[in-house]
Structures are given as structure tokens and as C-alpha cells.
Write an enzyme that holds these catalytic residues in place. Structure first.
Site, PDB file in Angstrom:
ATOM      1  N   SER A 179       0.858  -1.194  -0.325  1.00 33.36           N
ATOM      2  CA  SER A 179       0.309   0.437   0.100  1.00 33.36           C
ATOM      3  C   SER A 179       1.255   1.137  -0.101  1.00 33.36           C
ATOM      4  CB  SER A 179      -1.119   0.015   1.577  1.00 33.36           C
ATOM      5  OG  SER A 179      -0.334   0.466   2.334  1.00 33.36           O
ATOM      6  N   HIS A 185      -2.969  -3.137  -5.170  1.00 34.60           N
ATOM      7  CA  HIS A 185      -2.969  -2.894  -3.913  1.00 34.60           C
ATOM      8  C   HIS A 185      -4.769  -3.249  -3.674  1.00 34.60           C
ATOM      9  CE1 HIS A 185      -3.678   0.033  -0.201  1.00 34.60           C
ATOM     10  NE2 HIS A 185      -3.094  -0.770  -0.358  1.00 34.60           N
TER      11      HIS A 185
END
Length: 306
Positions: free
Chosen positions: A123, A144
Site C-alpha cells: 500500500s 493494492h
């Protein structure tokens, strides 16, 4: 649902994120190998998968046949060498440490077919940073996913400056096949989209906490009831993992020097050092051994007003 594409996914890292990415893929008809160098991690993943599938059948979300099909598509292994050469796409979900991810990318580039894409689930660590100027950097990008993957619909697909257009389109296709909604970013920015927005709110919450304006519980209640968020910022931090948050906020503070990041680090570092990592450890900002969870005492460091 059967796999008619002839493609096979490799998920590297059998923690919670990797395990659920792999299981979601298998449930959607994708042949997938979940690999971790730790046999203990593989065993834990197998137990987690068993529990998740059993619960889904019991709640009527999938049929017993769908459960059997998903199990048949999913291979768990502690060995990468034999698995990677027969996979057409890879998603790494290992620990959020740059040197570890760099080693993983290099190994994947050696073992995967030369046209296979390599994605990181990170992330906050960019694929461009992981791959650097390596020859294989043009087939790398971020995918992500959000925790828990079996519930959260979104995937942020983020191209690095060197990502080939065909790799970006294939990443979108993988997200579609996993029945997850891809949002594609062709500009690689810190935090991508969701964490940029969420991070701003979280930094403000830690500033309010760190300067004594309100307590953890008061801030969480205010955000839930005033903004209609399902979780307050500290409940969400516990869900995500305070060790993960500490890693990302430390890196961000070193880069940008924002007071909200500094206060976040100062508040959560002693919790992490004490083993209070959030829900996965049974305690973080809240005590999860009781129902409903109760806020635990924390030390607020003396500092400047925000």
C-alpha cells in the site's frame, strides 16, 4: 466456474492478505498457487482457508460443490522453484520491508516466464522503488487489495513510470477475473488514492489525540456517528495492524516531516513494542478479549500543539 484462460496465478506470502487474495482467486475460477518459505505460515494459511470456506458454506454464500472446486484450484507450497515457472502472473504479499520485496522481485523475475507480470500488494512501497532500473521493471506494478480481501471490492492498480501498457491492462483483467473493481492510476503517487484520503483523516485524528483534545474512544465515536464511517480511525488502525501502520508512518514522517505522522509514530511505537499490534494480537488501542472491545490505556507523549 472453471479456468478457461490457461493462466495461473502465483501469490507469494501466506499471511492474511496473501491467503485471502489466493482464496478469492480460487473462488472465482482461477488456478492459483500460494507460496511461503515458512512451512508454519503455509500451515496457518491452510487452517485459515479451511475456516473461511467452512463458514461460507454454513452461511449459504457458496455451495459445497463451489467449496470443493475452490480447494481443487488452490495449491499451497513452501517451495517457489517448481511453482513459479508454470505461473503467468505473480502478486507478492510479503512483509512490508523494501529489501525483502526487492529480493522477492529479483527471484520472481528469474523464475517466472519472461512475459509474466509481477505485482506488489504493498500500500505504500512503490513497484518502481522495488524494481528500480532492473531489466524486468517494465512488467512490474502495484495491485493494492484491501483487507479483508474476501469482503472489500476495490483494487488500486498503479503503474510505475516504466510499466508497459499491456502489463497494466493485464492487471486490470486479473482484478476483473477476481470479481474486484480495479481503479487504475497511471500516475504513481505516494499513498495512491484511498490511503491519501484516509491518511489525511488519520493524521488529524492522531494529532487530536496526541495534543489532548479527545480520547481514542471519543474520536472513534465522533467519526462513526458524525461521518457514518463503519470504523473510527483507531479501530481501523487496529484492524490494519499497528506494526504495519508504524512502518508506513515512520517512512512518511522521514520523507515529509508532518506533525500528524510524528505523533502517530510516537503513540503507536510503544504499543507495537509491547506486542499490542491490534486485532490480530488481541489488543491494540482496544482489548479484543472482551465483547464489545474496550479501550485500553495508552501513554500520550508530551509534544507540540498541532
Amino acid at each position: 466456474m472453471t479456468n478457461t484462460t490457461g493462466e495461473r496465478l502465483l501469490v507469494l506470502g501466506a499471511g492474511t492478505m496473501g491467503t485471502q487474495i489466493a482464496l478469492q482467486s480460487a473462488l472465482c475460477g482461477i488456478e492459483v498457487a500460494l507460496v511461503d518459505i515458512s512451512t508454519d505460515a503455509v500451515d496457518r494459511a491452510r487452517t485459515e482457508i479451511d475456516g473461511l470456506l467452512t463458514t461460507r458454506v454454513a452461511k449459504g454464500r457458496i455451495t459445497e460443490q463451489e467449496e470443493r472446486d475452490a480447494r481443487a484450484r488452490l495449491t499451497l507450497s513452501a517451495g517457489l522453484d517448481a511453482v513459479a515457472p508454470v505461473c503467468t502472473w505473480a502478486i507478492e504479499a510479503v512483509v512490508e520491508k523494501l529489501d525483502v520485496k526487492q529480493a522477492v522481485f529479483r527471484r520472481l523475475a528469474e523464475l517466472l516466464p519472461s512475459d509474466a507480470g509481477i505485482a506488489t500488494n504493498s500500500s505504500h512501497i512503490r513497484a518502481a522503488t522495488i524494481a528500480g532500473d532492473a531489466e524486468y521493471a517494465d512488467r512490474c506494478l502495484n495491485m493494492h487489495y484491501f483487507h479483508p480481501v474476501l469482503v472489500m471490492d476495490l483494487v488500486e492498480v498503479v503503474a510505475s513510470p516504466r510499466t508497459r501498457p499491456d502489463i497494466l491492462e493485464r492487471a486490470r483483467g486479473w482484478a476483473d477475473r477476481m470479481k474486484r473493481t480495479p481503479v487504475v492510476l497511471t500516475k504513481d503517487v505516494d499513498g495512491f488514492l484511498v490511503n491519501r484520503v484516509l491518511g489525511a483523516a488519520s493524521r488529524e485524528a492522531f494529532s487530536l489525540l496526541g495534543t489532548g483534545v479527545a480520547t481514542v474512544e471519543e474520536i472513534d465515536i465522533a467519526v462513526r456517528r458524525g461521518l457514518r464511517w463503519p470504523l473510527g480511525p483507531f479501530e481501523l488502525a487496529d484492524l490494519s495492524g499497528l506494526d504495519v501502520l508504524l512502518e508506513s508512518r515512520t517512512a512518511r514522517y522521514e520523507k515529509h516531516g508532518e506533525i500528524g505522522d510524528r505523533l502517530t509514530v510516537e503513540v503507536i511505537r510503544p504499543l507495537v513494542e509491547a506486542g499490542r499490534l491490534g486485532r490480530k494480537a488481541g489488543a491494540g488501542f482496544y482489548d479484543y478479549s472482551v465483547n464489545p472491545p474496550k479501550p485500553l490505556p495508552i501513554d500520550i507523549p508530551a509534544g507540540d500543539d498541532a
